[in-house]
Design an enzyme around this catalytic site. Structure first.
Site, mmCIF file in Angstrom:
data_model
loop_
_atom_site.group_PDB
_atom_site.id
_atom_site.type_symbol
_atom_site.label_atom_id
_atom_site.label_comp_id
_atom_site.label_asym_id
_atom_site.label_seq_id
_atom_site.Cartn_x
_atom_site.Cartn_y
_atom_site.Cartn_z
ATOM 1 N N TRP A 1 -12.218 -2.199 -7.540
ATOM 2 C CA TRP A 1 -13.016 -1.833 -8.726
ATOM 3 C C TRP A 1 -13.741 -0.509 -8.522
ATOM 4 C CZ3 TRP A 1 -11.848 -4.663 -12.798
ATOM 5 C CH2 TRP A 1 -11.523 -6.005 -12.637
ATOM 6 N N LEU B 1 10.813 -20.317 -5.041
ATOM 7 C CA LEU B 1 9.820 -19.437 -4.416
ATOM 8 C C LEU B 1 8.469 -19.643 -5.085
ATOM 9 C CD1 LEU B 1 9.174 -16.944 -2.517
ATOM 10 C CD2 LEU B 1 9.589 -15.515 -4.520
ATOM 11 N N ARG C 1 -0.059 7.714 -2.685
ATOM 12 C CA ARG C 1 0.509 8.800 -1.864
ATOM 13 C C ARG C 1 1.957 9.068 -2.236
ATOM 14 N NH1 ARG C 1 -0.968 6.080 3.445
ATOM 15 N NH2 ARG C 1 -1.587 4.437 1.997
ATOM 16 N N GLU D 1 1.915 -13.477 12.298
ATOM 17 C CA GLU D 1 2.490 -12.305 12.966
ATOM 18 C C GLU D 1 2.260 -11.084 12.074
ATOM 19 O OE1 GLU D 1 3.788 -12.195 15.980
ATOM 20 O OE2 GLU D 1 3.449 -14.344 16.236
ATOM 21 N N ASP E 1 0.830 -1.211 0.000
ATOM 22 C CA ASP E 1 0.000 0.000 0.000
ATOM 23 C C ASP E 1 0.865 1.261 0.000
ATOM 24 O OD1 ASP E 1 -2.392 1.365 -0.017
ATOM 25 O OD2 ASP E 1 -2.661 1.300 2.155
ATOM 26 N N HIS F 1 2.054 3.585 -9.138
ATOM 27 C CA HIS F 1 1.832 2.160 -9.409
ATOM 28 C C HIS F 1 2.985 1.592 -10.241
ATOM 29 C CE1 HIS F 1 -2.001 2.360 -7.526
ATOM 30 N NE2 HIS F 1 -2.586 3.083 -8.459
ATOM 31 N N SER G 1 -7.886 -5.003 5.337
ATOM 32 C CA SER G 1 -8.547 -4.700 4.068
ATOM 33 C C SER G 1 -8.993 -5.949 3.305
ATOM 34 C CB SER G 1 -7.643 -3.832 3.183
ATOM 35 O OG SER G 1 -7.401 -2.588 3.794
ATOM 36 N N GLU H 1 -12.391 -4.864 -3.804
ATOM 37 C CA GLU H 1 -12.954 -3.528 -3.551
ATOM 38 C C GLU H 1 -12.322 -2.466 -4.463
ATOM 39 O OE1 GLU H 1 -11.964 -5.613 -0.989
ATOM 40 O OE2 GLU H 1 -14.057 -6.188 -0.658
HETATM 41 C C1 IPE Z 1 -5.438 -2.852 -0.190
HETATM 42 O O1 IPE Z 1 -5.094 -1.508 -0.341
HETATM 43 C C2 IPE Z 1 -5.403 -3.552 -1.507
HETATM 44 C C3 IPE Z 1 -4.109 -3.635 -2.183
HETATM 45 C C4 IPE Z 1 -2.952 -3.264 -1.716
HETATM 46 C C5 IPE Z 1 -4.147 -4.226 -3.504
HETATM 47 P P1 IPE Z 1 -6.194 -0.348 -0.413
HETATM 48 O O2 IPE Z 1 -5.443 0.922 -0.478
HETATM 49 O O3 IPE Z 1 -7.158 -0.622 -1.476
HETATM 50 O O4 IPE Z 1 -6.906 -0.522 1.013
HETATM 51 P P2 IPE Z 1 -7.924 0.437 1.770
HETATM 52 O O5 IPE Z 1 -9.111 0.612 0.885
HETATM 53 O O6 IPE Z 1 -7.224 1.733 2.047
HETATM 54 O O7 IPE Z 1 -8.242 -0.304 3.039
HETATM 55 C C1 IPE Z 2 -1.737 0.188 -3.345
HETATM 56 O O1 IPE Z 2 -1.480 1.537 -3.353
HETATM 57 C C2 IPE Z 2 -1.917 -0.359 -4.741
HETATM 58 C C3 IPE Z 2 -3.277 -0.802 -5.045
HETATM 59 C C4 IPE Z 2 -4.308 -0.782 -4.247
HETATM 60 C C5 IPE Z 2 -3.480 -1.317 -6.374
HETATM 61 P P1 IPE Z 2 -2.673 2.608 -3.320
HETATM 62 O O2 IPE Z 2 -3.058 2.915 -4.718
HETATM 63 O O3 IPE Z 2 -3.761 2.139 -2.432
HETATM 64 O O4 IPE Z 2 -1.932 3.846 -2.683
HETATM 65 P P2 IPE Z 2 -2.526 4.885 -1.652
HETATM 66 O O5 IPE Z 2 -3.023 4.111 -0.464
HETATM 67 O O6 IPE Z 2 -3.624 5.614 -2.352
HETATM 68 O O7 IPE Z 2 -1.366 5.763 -1.307
HETATM 69 MG MG MG Z 3 -4.166 2.388 -0.460
#
Ligand code: IPE
Ligand code: IPE
Ligand code: MG
Length: 244
Positions: free
Chosen positions: A63, A125, A18, A201, A14, A31, A190, A61
Protein backbone atom coordinates in the site's frame (compact mmCIF):
# COMPACT_ATOMS: atom_id res chain seq x y z
CA UNK A 1 11.37 -35.26 -13.89
CA UNK A 2 8.34 -36.41 -11.94
CA UNK A 3 10.07 -37.83 -8.89
CA UNK A 4 9.98 -35.85 -5.69
CA UNK A 5 7.57 -33.18 -6.81
CA UNK A 6 6.77 -30.69 -4.03
CA UNK A 7 3.18 -30.97 -2.86
CA UNK A 8 2.98 -27.24 -2.11
CA UNK A 9 4.92 -24.44 -3.83
CA UNK A 10 4.82 -20.85 -2.54
CA UNK A 11 6.04 -18.05 -4.80
CA UNK A 12 7.05 -14.43 -4.24
CA UNK A 13 6.51 -13.14 -7.76
CA UNK A 14 9.02 -10.31 -7.83
CA UNK A 15 10.61 -8.25 -10.60
CA UNK A 16 7.68 -6.94 -12.66
CA UNK A 17 8.73 -3.32 -12.27
CA UNK A 18 12.35 -3.92 -13.24
CA UNK A 19 11.24 -6.04 -16.19
CA UNK A 20 9.25 -3.10 -17.53
CA UNK A 21 11.94 -0.54 -16.70
CA UNK A 22 14.58 -2.48 -18.61
CA UNK A 23 12.31 -2.14 -21.65
CA UNK A 24 11.82 1.58 -21.02
CA UNK A 25 8.17 0.89 -20.29
CA UNK A 26 6.08 2.02 -17.29
CA UNK A 27 5.83 -0.39 -14.33
CA UNK A 28 2.17 -1.35 -15.01
CA UNK A 29 3.35 -2.94 -18.24
CA UNK A 30 5.43 -5.33 -16.14
CA UNK A 31 2.49 -6.16 -13.88
CA UNK A 32 0.32 -6.97 -16.91
CA UNK A 33 3.05 -9.22 -18.29
CA UNK A 34 3.31 -10.79 -14.84
CA UNK A 35 -0.29 -11.99 -15.09
CA UNK A 36 0.70 -14.14 -18.09
CA UNK A 37 3.39 -15.73 -15.93
CA UNK A 38 0.81 -16.51 -13.26
CA UNK A 39 -1.38 -18.22 -15.84
CA UNK A 40 1.62 -20.24 -17.07
CA UNK A 41 2.71 -21.20 -13.53
CA UNK A 42 -0.80 -22.41 -12.65
CA UNK A 43 -0.90 -24.61 -15.78
CA UNK A 44 2.58 -25.89 -14.99
CA UNK A 45 1.45 -26.96 -11.51
CA UNK A 46 -1.69 -28.62 -12.85
CA UNK A 47 0.35 -30.54 -15.45
CA UNK A 48 3.17 -31.53 -13.11
CA UNK A 49 1.24 -32.74 -10.11
CA UNK A 50 1.85 -29.85 -7.70
CA UNK A 51 -1.30 -29.90 -5.53
CA UNK A 52 -1.04 -26.55 -3.75
CA UNK A 53 0.25 -23.24 -5.07
CA UNK A 54 0.37 -20.06 -2.99
CA UNK A 55 1.29 -16.83 -4.75
CA UNK A 56 2.09 -13.44 -3.27
CA UNK A 57 0.03 -10.96 -5.28
CA UNK A 58 -0.01 -7.92 -2.98
CA UNK A 59 1.64 -7.51 0.40
CA UNK A 60 0.35 -5.54 3.35
CA UNK A 61 3.38 -3.28 2.74
CA UNK A 62 2.58 -2.68 -0.95
CA UNK A 63 0.00 0.00 0.00
CA UNK A 64 3.04 2.25 0.46
CA UNK A 65 3.58 2.38 -3.32
CA UNK A 66 2.48 5.39 -5.37
CA UNK A 67 -1.32 5.73 -5.45
CA UNK A 68 -1.40 5.24 -9.20
CA UNK A 69 0.44 1.92 -9.05
CA UNK A 70 -1.74 0.66 -6.19
CA UNK A 71 -4.93 1.45 -8.06
CA UNK A 72 -3.58 -0.20 -11.23
CA UNK A 73 -2.76 -3.33 -9.20
CA UNK A 74 -6.27 -3.33 -7.70
CA UNK A 75 -7.97 -3.09 -11.06
CA UNK A 76 -5.64 -5.70 -12.55
CA UNK A 77 -6.47 -8.07 -9.69
CA UNK A 78 -10.18 -7.56 -10.20
CA UNK A 79 -10.03 -7.91 -13.98
CA UNK A 80 -7.84 -11.01 -13.82
CA UNK A 81 -10.01 -12.81 -11.27
CA UNK A 82 -13.14 -12.12 -13.33
CA UNK A 83 -11.49 -13.08 -16.62
CA UNK A 84 -9.78 -16.26 -15.43
CA UNK A 85 -12.49 -17.72 -13.18
CA UNK A 86 -14.08 -19.99 -15.78
CA UNK A 87 -10.80 -21.32 -17.13
CA UNK A 88 -9.56 -22.02 -13.61
CA UNK A 89 -12.78 -23.86 -12.87
CA UNK A 90 -12.36 -25.91 -16.06
CA UNK A 91 -8.79 -26.80 -15.14
CA UNK A 92 -9.95 -28.11 -11.76
CA UNK A 93 -8.34 -25.29 -9.77
CA UNK A 94 -9.94 -24.13 -6.55
CA UNK A 95 -9.09 -20.58 -5.57
CA UNK A 96 -8.81 -19.08 -2.12
CA UNK A 97 -7.83 -15.53 -1.25
CA UNK A 98 -5.72 -15.21 1.90
CA UNK A 99 -5.04 -11.86 3.52
CA UNK A 100 -6.92 -9.04 5.20
CA UNK A 101 -9.92 -8.61 2.92
CA UNK A 102 -11.22 -5.65 4.86
CA UNK A 103 -8.54 -3.50 3.23
CA UNK A 104 -10.17 -3.91 -0.19
CA UNK A 105 -13.13 -2.21 -1.82
CA UNK A 106 -16.51 -3.93 -1.46
CA UNK A 107 -16.38 -4.71 -5.20
CA UNK A 108 -13.12 -6.59 -4.82
CA UNK A 109 -14.32 -8.41 -1.71
CA UNK A 110 -17.38 -9.53 -3.68
CA UNK A 111 -15.13 -10.69 -6.53
CA UNK A 112 -13.10 -12.78 -4.04
CA UNK A 113 -16.29 -14.41 -2.74
CA UNK A 114 -17.52 -15.11 -6.28
CA UNK A 115 -14.36 -16.82 -7.52
CA UNK A 116 -14.05 -18.89 -4.35
CA UNK A 117 -17.64 -20.05 -4.73
CA UNK A 118 -17.31 -20.68 -8.46
CA UNK A 119 -14.15 -22.80 -8.15
CA UNK A 120 -14.80 -24.57 -4.86
CA UNK A 121 -15.19 -28.03 -6.43
CA UNK A 122 -11.72 -27.90 -8.03
CA UNK A 123 -9.53 -30.71 -6.78
CA UNK A 124 -6.49 -30.81 -9.07
CA UNK A 125 -4.81 -27.70 -7.71
CA UNK A 126 -5.55 -25.57 -4.70
CA UNK A 127 -4.49 -22.00 -5.53
CA UNK A 128 -4.11 -19.54 -2.65
CA UNK A 129 -3.72 -15.92 -3.68
CA UNK A 130 -2.14 -13.81 -0.95
CA UNK A 131 -3.57 -10.30 -1.20
CA UNK A 132 -3.14 -7.62 1.46
CA UNK A 133 -1.25 -10.40 3.14
CA UNK A 134 1.49 -10.19 5.73
CA UNK A 135 2.91 -13.13 7.66
CA UNK A 136 2.94 -11.14 10.90
CA UNK A 137 -0.62 -9.96 10.33
CA UNK A 138 -1.66 -13.60 9.87
CA UNK A 139 -0.09 -14.68 13.18
CA UNK A 140 -1.54 -11.61 14.92
CA UNK A 141 -5.08 -12.25 13.72
CA UNK A 142 -4.75 -15.87 14.88
CA UNK A 143 -3.61 -14.66 18.34
CA UNK A 144 -6.62 -12.35 18.53
CA UNK A 145 -9.05 -15.13 17.62
CA UNK A 146 -7.54 -17.51 20.17
CA UNK A 147 -7.36 -14.87 22.91
CA UNK A 148 -11.04 -14.16 22.36
CA UNK A 149 -11.87 -17.86 22.77
CA UNK A 150 -9.83 -17.99 25.98
CA UNK A 151 -11.59 -14.88 27.31
CA UNK A 152 -14.99 -16.36 26.54
CA UNK A 153 -14.01 -19.53 28.40
CA UNK A 154 -14.07 -21.89 25.42
CA UNK A 155 -10.33 -22.53 25.36
CA UNK A 156 -7.67 -23.23 27.96
CA UNK A 157 -4.34 -21.41 27.34
CA UNK A 158 -2.52 -24.78 27.63
CA UNK A 159 -4.68 -26.12 24.80
CA UNK A 160 -3.09 -23.66 22.36
CA UNK A 161 -0.75 -26.03 20.55
CA UNK A 162 1.15 -25.56 17.28
CA UNK A 163 -1.63 -27.50 15.60
CA UNK A 164 -4.28 -25.13 16.97
CA UNK A 165 -2.29 -22.13 15.70
CA UNK A 166 -1.81 -23.79 12.29
CA UNK A 167 -5.58 -24.23 12.13
CA UNK A 168 -6.23 -20.60 13.00
CA UNK A 169 -3.94 -18.89 10.50
CA UNK A 170 -5.46 -18.16 7.12
CA UNK A 171 -3.87 -21.14 5.36
CA UNK A 172 -5.70 -23.61 7.61
CA UNK A 173 -6.21 -26.97 5.92
CA UNK A 174 -3.31 -26.38 3.54
CA UNK A 175 -0.04 -28.21 4.27
CA UNK A 176 3.06 -26.07 4.82
CA UNK A 177 4.93 -25.19 1.61
CA UNK A 178 7.61 -27.70 0.59
CA UNK A 179 9.28 -25.26 -1.78
CA UNK A 180 9.47 -21.47 -1.64
CA UNK A 181 10.50 -19.66 -4.82
CA UNK A 182 11.40 -15.99 -5.06
CA UNK A 183 12.10 -14.53 -8.48
CA UNK A 184 13.71 -11.16 -9.16
CA UNK A 185 17.04 -11.59 -7.39
CA UNK A 186 16.20 -10.37 -3.87
CA UNK A 187 17.06 -12.84 -1.13
CA UNK A 188 14.39 -12.13 1.46
CA UNK A 189 10.99 -13.33 2.66
CA UNK A 190 9.32 -9.87 2.73
CA UNK A 191 6.80 -10.87 5.41
CA UNK A 192 5.29 -13.71 3.37
CA UNK A 193 4.22 -16.94 5.13
CA UNK A 194 6.17 -16.42 8.37
CA UNK A 195 4.69 -19.35 10.28
CA UNK A 196 4.29 -21.75 7.39
CA UNK A 197 7.85 -21.47 5.99
CA UNK A 198 9.53 -22.86 9.13
CA UNK A 199 10.89 -25.95 7.33
CA UNK A 200 10.37 -25.03 3.69
CA UNK A 201 13.17 -25.41 1.13
CA UNK A 202 14.12 -21.94 -0.13
CA UNK A 203 14.95 -21.19 -3.76
CA UNK A 204 15.96 -17.78 -5.09
CA UNK A 205 16.55 -16.96 -8.74
CA UNK A 206 17.47 -13.83 -10.68
CA UNK A 207 14.80 -14.39 -13.35
CA UNK A 208 12.31 -11.51 -13.28
CA UNK A 209 8.74 -12.73 -12.75
CA UNK A 210 7.46 -11.97 -16.31
CA UNK A 211 10.29 -14.17 -17.64
CA UNK A 212 9.59 -17.06 -15.25
CA UNK A 213 8.60 -19.79 -17.72
CA UNK A 214 8.23 -23.58 -17.58
CA UNK A 215 11.97 -24.03 -17.96
CA UNK A 216 12.68 -21.73 -15.00
CA UNK A 217 10.01 -23.52 -12.94
CA UNK A 218 11.54 -26.90 -13.86
CA UNK A 219 14.95 -25.69 -12.65
CA UNK A 220 13.42 -24.82 -9.29
CA UNK A 221 11.78 -28.25 -9.05
CA UNK A 222 15.07 -29.88 -10.00
CA UNK A 223 16.87 -28.01 -7.23
CA UNK A 224 14.18 -29.19 -4.81
CA UNK A 225 14.45 -32.79 -5.99
CA UNK A 226 18.21 -32.76 -5.37
CA UNK A 227 17.87 -31.77 -1.71
CA UNK A 228 17.68 -33.93 1.35
CA UNK A 229 15.09 -32.71 3.84
CA UNK A 230 16.35 -33.76 7.24
CA UNK A 231 13.89 -32.09 9.65
CA UNK A 232 16.52 -32.25 12.39
CA UNK A 233 17.69 -35.81 11.75
CA UNK A 234 21.10 -36.81 10.41
CA UNK A 235 21.62 -37.63 6.75
CA UNK A 236 22.60 -41.19 7.70
CA UNK A 237 19.33 -41.73 9.53
CA UNK A 238 17.49 -40.91 6.33
CA UNK A 239 19.59 -43.07 4.01
CA UNK A 240 19.46 -45.98 6.46
CA UNK A 241 23.24 -46.12 6.92
CA UNK A 242 23.90 -48.86 9.50
CA UNK A 243 26.41 -46.72 11.40
CA UNK A 244 23.81 -44.02 12.00
C1 IPE B 1 6.98 -8.81 -2.23
O1 IPE B 1 7.61 -8.06 -3.22
C2 IPE B 1 5.50 -8.77 -2.41
C3 IPE B 1 4.96 -9.35 -3.65
C4 IPE B 1 5.62 -10.00 -4.56
C5 IPE B 1 3.54 -9.19 -3.83
P1 IPE B 1 8.13 -6.56 -2.95
O2 IPE B 1 8.82 -6.14 -4.18
O3 IPE B 1 7.04 -5.73 -2.46
O4 IPE B 1 9.18 -6.82 -1.76
P2 IPE B 1 10.28 -5.85 -1.14
O5 IPE B 1 9.57 -4.65 -0.63
O6 IPE B 1 11.27 -5.52 -2.22
O7 IPE B 1 10.91 -6.67 -0.05
C1 IPE C 1 6.24 -7.76 -7.82
O1 IPE C 1 6.99 -7.00 -8.68
C2 IPE C 1 4.77 -7.45 -7.94
C3 IPE C 1 4.19 -6.79 -6.77
C4 IPE C 1 4.81 -6.46 -5.67
C5 IPE C 1 2.79 -6.47 -6.86
P1 IPE C 1 7.54 -5.56 -8.26
O2 IPE C 1 6.53 -4.54 -8.63
O3 IPE C 1 7.96 -5.56 -6.84
O4 IPE C 1 8.80 -5.43 -9.21
P2 IPE C 1 10.19 -4.78 -8.86
O5 IPE C 1 10.73 -5.48 -7.64
O6 IPE C 1 9.95 -3.33 -8.61
O7 IPE C 1 11.03 -5.04 -10.07
MG1 MG D 1 9.72 -5.94 -5.90
Amino acid sequence: MNHNIPQHVAIVMDGNGRWAKSRLMPRPFGHKKGVESVRRAVKFCVNNGVRYLTIFAFSSENWKRPKKEVSLLMSLLMKTLKKEALELQEQGVSVQIIGNRLGFSQDLQDTFDTIEQQTKEGSRLHLSIAANYGGRWDITQACQQLAKQVKEGGLEPEAITEKVIANTITSKGVPDPDLFIRTGGEVRISNFLMWQLAYTELYFCDTLWPDFDDKAFSLALQSYADRQRRFGKTGDQLTGDSNA
